[in-house]
Motif scaffolding. Sequence first.
Motif, PDB file in Angstrom:
ATOM      1  N   ARG A 131       0.812  -1.232   0.000  1.00  0.00           N
ATOM      2  CA  ARG A 131       0.000   0.000   0.000  1.00  0.00           C
ATOM      3  C   ARG A 131       0.839   1.272   0.000  1.00  0.00           C
ATOM      4  O   ARG A 131       0.540   2.199  -0.751  1.00  0.00           O
ATOM      5  N   HIS A 149       1.419   6.806  -6.881  1.00  0.00           N
ATOM      6  CA  HIS A 149       0.362   7.780  -7.172  1.00  0.00           C
ATOM      7  C   HIS A 149       0.903   9.197  -7.007  1.00  0.00           C
ATOM      8  O   HIS A 149       0.681  10.064  -7.856  1.00  0.00           O
ATOM      9  N   ARG A 150       1.623   9.441  -5.942  1.00  0.00           N
ATOM     10  CA  ARG A 150       2.181  10.770  -5.678  1.00  0.00           C
ATOM     11  C   ARG A 150       3.187  11.163  -6.754  1.00  0.00           C
ATOM     12  O   ARG A 150       3.321  12.332  -7.093  1.00  0.00           O
ATOM     13  N   ALA A 194       0.860   4.285  -2.852  1.00  0.00           N
ATOM     14  CA  ALA A 194       0.720   5.709  -2.545  1.00  0.00           C
ATOM     15  C   ALA A 194       1.881   6.517  -3.122  1.00  0.00           C
ATOM     16  O   ALA A 194       1.680   7.617  -3.661  1.00  0.00           O
TER      17      ALA A 194
END
Length: 110
Positions: free
Chosen positions: A67, A74-75, A71
Amino acid sequence: MKASSDIGYPDAPGFKAHGPSEDAATMMAATARSLRERVLATIAASAAGLTADEVAAQLNKSILSVRPRVAELHRQGEIRPAVNRGTNASGMTASIWVVSPPLPASEGQS
């Protein structure tokens, strides 16, 4: 979010508070990049996209290590949420992640 190395988040694991969170980020720093690359490749290989839980299952890795890599990707703009949503192990809805389209070349760049 603070980084555990000279490289800042999201290129390196981050932490919100000193103590166990910082220790975990420091320990993960050595393997985060390669796992992030594997997570991206797994998402890219799925035309319909995958939830973070599905990526973890395919890689046979803990969701707790996958996870944060999702993240970070995505960032970094490498992945984006799909329009539709999936379901995670708890039965709650979860983002389905797909590879982001390449950014357009900026005007004036050669």
